[in-house]
Design a protein around this motif. Structure first.
Motif, PDB file in Angstrom:
ATOM      1  N   LYS A 174      64.749  39.596  72.462  1.00 59.03           N
ATOM      2  CA  LYS A 174      65.466  38.499  71.919  1.00 59.03           C
ATOM      3  C   LYS A 174      66.372  38.199  73.063  1.00 59.03           C
ATOM      4  O   LYS A 174      66.715  36.842  72.981  1.00 59.03           O
ATOM      5  N   ARG A 175      67.027  39.028  73.635  1.00 59.30           N
ATOM      6  CA  ARG A 175      67.905  38.589  74.783  1.00 59.30           C
ATOM      7  C   ARG A 175      67.465  37.726  75.612  1.00 59.30           C
ATOM      8  O   ARG A 175      67.747  36.850  76.451  1.00 59.30           O
TER       9      ARG A 175
ATOM     10  N   GLU B  27      66.496  34.209  74.375  1.00 62.53           N
ATOM     11  CA  GLU B  27      67.697  33.492  74.332  1.00 62.53           C
ATOM     12  C   GLU B  27      68.130  32.874  75.777  1.00 62.53           C
ATOM     13  O   GLU B  27      68.442  31.717  75.712  1.00 62.53           O
TER      14      GLU B  27
ATOM     15  N   LYS C 189      78.540  33.284  66.168  1.00 63.57           N
ATOM     16  CA  LYS C 189      77.879  33.400  64.831  1.00 63.57           C
ATOM     17  C   LYS C 189      77.613  34.897  64.750  1.00 63.57           C
ATOM     18  O   LYS C 189      77.827  35.402  63.660  1.00 63.57           O
ATOM     19  N   GLU C 190      77.006  35.284  65.956  1.00 67.75           N
ATOM     20  CA  GLU C 190      76.410  36.778  65.633  1.00 67.75           C
ATOM     21  C   GLU C 190      77.489  37.977  65.874  1.00 67.75           C
ATOM     22  O   GLU C 190      77.546  38.864  65.268  1.00 67.75           O
TER      23      GLU C 190
ATOM     24  N   GLU D  66      74.039  26.363  73.045  1.00 66.44           N
ATOM     25  CA  GLU D  66      73.289  27.136  72.033  1.00 66.44           C
ATOM     26  C   GLU D  66      73.497  28.614  71.964  1.00 66.44           C
ATOM     27  O   GLU D  66      73.929  29.318  71.032  1.00 66.44           O
ATOM     28  N   ARG D  67      73.688  29.280  73.385  1.00 65.06           N
ATOM     29  CA  ARG D  67      73.949  30.609  73.547  1.00 65.06           C
ATOM     30  C   ARG D  67      75.407  30.939  73.261  1.00 65.06           C
ATOM     31  O   ARG D  67      75.684  31.921  72.345  1.00 65.06           O
ATOM     32  N   TYR D  68      76.517  29.991  73.413  1.00 67.69           N
ATOM     33  CA  TYR D  68      77.614  30.422  73.095  1.00 67.69           C
ATOM     34  C   TYR D  68      77.842  30.358  71.328  1.00 67.69           C
ATOM     35  O   TYR D  68      78.428  31.101  70.835  1.00 67.69           O
ATOM     36  N   PHE D  69      77.338  29.484  70.757  1.00 64.66           N
ATOM     37  CA  PHE D  69      77.561  29.059  69.168  1.00 64.66           C
ATOM     38  C   PHE D  69      76.749  30.230  68.708  1.00 64.66           C
ATOM     39  O   PHE D  69      77.168  30.798  67.728  1.00 64.66           O
ATOM     40  N   ASN D  70      75.477  30.697  69.204  1.00 66.73           N
ATOM     41  CA  ASN D  70      74.947  31.818  68.546  1.00 66.73           C
ATOM     42  C   ASN D  70      75.587  32.985  68.799  1.00 66.73           C
ATOM     43  O   ASN D  70      75.591  33.975  67.883  1.00 66.73           O
ATOM     44  N   PHE D  71      76.330  33.474  69.983  1.00 70.94           N
ATOM     45  CA  PHE D  71      77.096  34.474  70.293  1.00 70.94           C
ATOM     46  C   PHE D  71      78.304  34.455  69.112  1.00 70.94           C
ATOM     47  O   PHE D  71      78.638  35.383  68.603  1.00 70.94           O
TER      48      PHE D  71
ATOM     49  N   ASP E  97      67.314  28.870  75.398  1.00 71.72           N
ATOM     50  CA  ASP E  97      68.599  28.357  74.760  1.00 71.72           C
ATOM     51  C   ASP E  97      69.566  27.773  75.879  1.00 71.72           C
ATOM     52  O   ASP E  97      69.659  28.533  76.823  1.00 71.72           O
TER      53      ASP E  97
END
Length: 186
Positions: free
Chosen positions: A135-136, A139, A154-155, A147-152, A143
């Motif tokens: 997964k890492r 990404e 969120k998660e 996208e990486r920032y906003f996924n971080f 991404d």
């Protein structure tokens, strides 16, 4: 989540295996900045964070790349070094005062020999670590930085107050200037 909840969630163990596992683990505390594993050393342990925060990382040409952060309830190791008992390309550092549990390579293998359910537990650990690693990698390759920032965010919203902007940019694989631009867009 405490260690008992973690292993019960991962795989059910017999009562005897649970008792042997509890006897095999060691609990430590570490101050911020302590190294749990240095690059080039063999990773001898699986770690479980009771409280605190750790990171796995490496340097390339004086630039730090952070692979993962580990908070309370996380279990981790440097998988390739641990499995092959070879020198690690990664290091592990403590980012805030941390209490953690260690299960050594030797103890884990003794438990696996004695208890079939521990072999299944170990397999589940390795499978989960492999999935997280894929997964890492995905990404990072697929991404873009935003996208990486906003996924971080969120998660891992709880981490935003616990890690430095430098560590966040190193995790995202971008400069702090780029991170500031992305955060300003919100």
């Amino acid at each position: 989540m405490d260690f008992e909840q973690f292993y019960n969630q991962l795989h059910s163990l017999t009562q005897e295996a649970k008792m042997d596992l509890v006897d095999a683990i060691k609990i430590f505390t570490a101050k911020k900045g302590r190294s749990l594993l240095r690059k080039g050393a063999v990773c001898q342990n699986i770690y479980f964070v009771k409280n605190g925060l750790c990171k796995t990382f490496f340097f390339k040409e004086d630039k730090e790349f952070i692979m993962r952060f580990f908070i309370e309830g996380s279990i981790f190791t440097v998988l390739d070094s641990f499995l092959t008992q070879s020198p690690s390309k990664f290091a592990i550092n403590v980012l805030e005062p941390t209490t953690y549990i260690c299960l050594s390579y030797t103890q884990l293998h003794l438990l696996c020999k004695k208890h079939h359910c521990m072999e299944t537990f170990y397999r589940e650990l390795v499978s989960g670590a492999s999935i997280n690693m894929m997964k890492r990698i995905t990404e990072l390759l697929e991404d873009n930085a935003s996208e990486r920032y906003f996924n971080f965010v969120k998660e891992y919203p709880e981490l935003l107050q616990r890690i430095s902007l430098g560590d966040l940019s190193n995790y995202l694989g971008i400069t702090q200037v780029s991170l500031s631009r992305i955060r300003a867009v919100k």
